[in-house]
Design a protein around this motif. Structure first.
Motif, mmCIF file in Angstrom:
data_model
loop_
_atom_site.group_PDB
_atom_site.id
_atom_site.type_symbol
_atom_site.label_atom_id
_atom_site.label_comp_id
_atom_site.label_asym_id
_atom_site.label_seq_id
_atom_site.Cartn_x
_atom_site.Cartn_y
_atom_site.Cartn_z
ATOM 1 N N VAL A 24 58.618 -60.600 -13.142
ATOM 2 C CA VAL A 24 58.716 -61.421 -11.936
ATOM 3 C C VAL A 24 57.318 -61.869 -11.508
ATOM 4 C CG1 VAL A 24 59.354 -61.443 -9.486
ATOM 5 C CG2 VAL A 24 60.867 -60.341 -11.160
ATOM 6 N N LEU A 25 56.356 -60.952 -11.564
ATOM 7 C CA LEU A 25 54.982 -61.236 -11.140
ATOM 8 C C LEU A 25 54.342 -62.361 -11.950
ATOM 9 C CD1 LEU A 25 52.698 -60.288 -9.199
ATOM 10 C CD2 LEU A 25 51.974 -58.745 -11.035
ATOM 11 N N HIS A 79 48.667 -53.967 -14.931
ATOM 12 C CA HIS A 79 47.432 -54.434 -14.298
ATOM 13 C C HIS A 79 47.118 -55.877 -14.659
ATOM 14 C CE1 HIS A 79 42.805 -53.744 -13.819
ATOM 15 N NE2 HIS A 79 43.326 -54.333 -12.746
ATOM 16 N N LEU A 80 46.845 -56.647 -13.625
ATOM 17 C CA LEU A 80 46.389 -58.025 -13.770
ATOM 18 C C LEU A 80 45.116 -58.161 -12.952
ATOM 19 C CD1 LEU A 80 47.198 -60.857 -14.874
ATOM 20 C CD2 LEU A 80 48.391 -61.229 -12.714
ATOM 21 N N ARG A 81 44.054 -58.694 -13.562
ATOM 22 C CA ARG A 81 42.782 -58.884 -12.847
ATOM 23 C C ARG A 81 42.248 -60.272 -13.153
ATOM 24 N NH1 ARG A 81 38.010 -54.718 -13.483
ATOM 25 N NH2 ARG A 81 39.071 -53.831 -11.672
ATOM 26 N N TYR A 82 41.764 -60.912 -12.094
ATOM 27 C CA TYR A 82 41.026 -62.151 -12.259
ATOM 28 C C TYR A 82 39.928 -62.192 -11.218
ATOM 29 C CZ TYR A 82 45.171 -63.405 -9.400
ATOM 30 O OH TYR A 82 46.207 -63.422 -8.508
ATOM 31 N N ASP A 83 38.923 -63.040 -11.490
ATOM 32 C CA ASP A 83 37.798 -63.128 -10.561
ATOM 33 C C ASP A 83 37.309 -64.554 -10.475
ATOM 34 O OD1 ASP A 83 35.673 -63.637 -12.550
ATOM 35 O OD2 ASP A 83 35.883 -61.533 -13.096
ATOM 36 N N VAL A 94 36.951 -60.232 -6.883
ATOM 37 C CA VAL A 94 37.742 -59.666 -7.974
ATOM 38 C C VAL A 94 39.102 -59.278 -7.420
ATOM 39 C CG1 VAL A 94 37.933 -57.839 -9.704
ATOM 40 C CG2 VAL A 94 35.681 -58.767 -9.119
ATOM 41 N N ARG A 95 40.143 -59.896 -7.939
ATOM 42 C CA ARG A 95 41.518 -59.622 -7.490
ATOM 43 C C ARG A 95 42.201 -58.757 -8.531
ATOM 44 N NH1 ARG A 95 46.077 -62.756 -5.297
ATOM 45 N NH2 ARG A 95 47.709 -61.191 -4.992
ATOM 46 N N ASP A 96 42.766 -57.656 -8.086
ATOM 47 C CA ASP A 96 43.556 -56.777 -8.939
ATOM 48 C C ASP A 96 44.965 -56.701 -8.389
ATOM 49 O OD1 ASP A 96 41.780 -55.427 -11.022
ATOM 50 O OD2 ASP A 96 40.616 -55.079 -9.192
ATOM 51 N N GLN A 97 45.934 -56.718 -9.298
ATOM 52 C CA GLN A 97 47.325 -56.474 -8.942
ATOM 53 C C GLN A 97 47.808 -55.321 -9.808
ATOM 54 O OE1 GLN A 97 49.764 -60.082 -7.876
ATOM 55 N NE2 GLN A 97 48.146 -61.090 -9.031
ATOM 56 N N TRP A 98 48.382 -54.314 -9.159
ATOM 57 C CA TRP A 98 48.781 -53.080 -9.823
ATOM 58 C C TRP A 98 50.281 -52.860 -9.693
ATOM 59 C CZ3 TRP A 98 45.012 -50.786 -12.513
ATOM 60 C CH2 TRP A 98 43.690 -51.022 -12.151
ATOM 61 N N VAL A 99 50.942 -52.624 -10.807
ATOM 62 C CA VAL A 99 52.334 -52.201 -10.839
ATOM 63 C C VAL A 99 52.328 -50.815 -11.472
ATOM 64 C CG1 VAL A 99 54.656 -52.672 -11.708
ATOM 65 C CG2 VAL A 99 53.132 -54.584 -11.116
ATOM 66 N N SER A 108 55.727 -49.049 -7.987
ATOM 67 C CA SER A 108 55.057 -49.515 -6.779
ATOM 68 C C SER A 108 54.190 -50.713 -7.138
ATOM 69 C CB SER A 108 54.207 -48.406 -6.153
ATOM 70 O OG SER A 108 53.113 -48.083 -6.991
ATOM 71 N N TYR A 109 53.862 -51.490 -6.108
ATOM 72 C CA TYR A 109 52.990 -52.660 -6.267
ATOM 73 C C TYR A 109 51.999 -52.676 -5.114
ATOM 74 C CZ TYR A 109 51.248 -57.408 -5.908
ATOM 75 O OH TYR A 109 50.419 -58.490 -5.799
ATOM 76 N N ARG A 110 50.767 -53.038 -5.460
ATOM 77 C CA ARG A 110 49.736 -53.303 -4.453
ATOM 78 C C ARG A 110 48.735 -54.260 -5.073
ATOM 79 N NH1 ARG A 110 44.855 -50.314 -5.104
ATOM 80 N NH2 ARG A 110 45.051 -48.872 -6.841
ATOM 81 N N THR A 111 47.960 -54.910 -4.221
ATOM 82 C CA THR A 111 46.929 -55.816 -4.691
ATOM 83 C C THR A 111 45.680 -55.644 -3.837
ATOM 84 O OG1 THR A 111 46.416 -58.118 -5.286
ATOM 85 C CG2 THR A 111 47.737 -57.782 -3.298
ATOM 86 N N THR A 112 44.534 -55.873 -4.454
ATOM 87 C CA THR A 112 43.259 -55.790 -3.753
ATOM 88 C C THR A 112 42.406 -57.000 -4.105
ATOM 89 O OG1 THR A 112 42.189 -54.539 -5.537
ATOM 90 C CG2 THR A 112 43.218 -53.250 -3.773
ATOM 91 N N ASP A 113 41.481 -57.296 -3.221
ATOM 92 C CA ASP A 113 40.456 -58.312 -3.476
ATOM 93 C C ASP A 113 39.135 -57.693 -3.027
ATOM 94 O OD1 ASP A 113 39.730 -60.788 -4.477
ATOM 95 O OD2 ASP A 113 40.853 -61.939 -2.990
ATOM 96 N N ALA A 114 38.200 -57.569 -3.949
ATOM 97 C CA ALA A 114 36.888 -56.992 -3.653
ATOM 98 C C ALA A 114 35.862 -58.112 -3.649
ATOM 99 C CB ALA A 114 36.519 -55.931 -4.689
#
Length: 157
Positions: A24-25, A79-83, A94-99, A108-114
């Protein structure tokens, strides 16, 4: 205390397998059907290639803008990461999306932007609440979308 230059979404528990949530992601053509924050995505999902993210205007107007980033990690289903690469002088994000798999039909799902760079503090100060609200909305919408599709698949199956 957490790093003030990291924005993190809520963590949602999703009642489907992690692989299903991943599908889906990365089903980018369907984002307009469910994603309130990233309304369109153009990418190949190949590491190193660009990912063009169309976002709604932060001021709430009807406009959108495209944020170009670059894929760095594509590790299904986790894990999906882009910057931003060198797209924005003085700011690097740096954006990370974690499943995270939690069971046969639970994840679970969460996302971060550093943010880092000369203007990171100002960007987080000005745009942080909008990004946080958008990330939380995506987490909840992804949960709803995945669980709806999973239930529909089970009912049909």
């Amino acid at each position: 205390m957490s790093d003030p230059h990291v924005i993190e979404s809520v963590t949602v528990r999703i009642g489907t397998p992690a692989e299903f949530v991943w599908d889906v992601l990365v089903d980018y053509p369907r984002y307009p059907e469910w994603n309130p924050y990233t309304v369109k995505v153009d990418t190949t999902l190949v590491v190193g290639d660009p990912i063009d993210l169309t976002l709604p205007s932060p001021d709430g107007s009807s406009g959108t803008f495209v944020n170009r980033e670059h894929l760095r990690v594509v590790d299904p289903p986790r894990h999906l990461r882009y910057d931003t690469g060198d797209e924005l002088p003085g700011i690097f994000a740096v954006r990370d999306q974690w499943v995270e798999p939690l069971g046969a039909a639970l994840c679970s799902y969460r996302t971060t932007d550093a943010f880092s760079g000369q203007y990171a503090g100002k960007v987080v100060e000005v745009s942080g609440p909008w990004v946080k609200a958008g990330f939380d909305a995506v987490a909840h919408a992804l949960k709803a979308r995945a669980e709806q599709l999973w239930a529909g698949q089970a009912a049909a199956g």
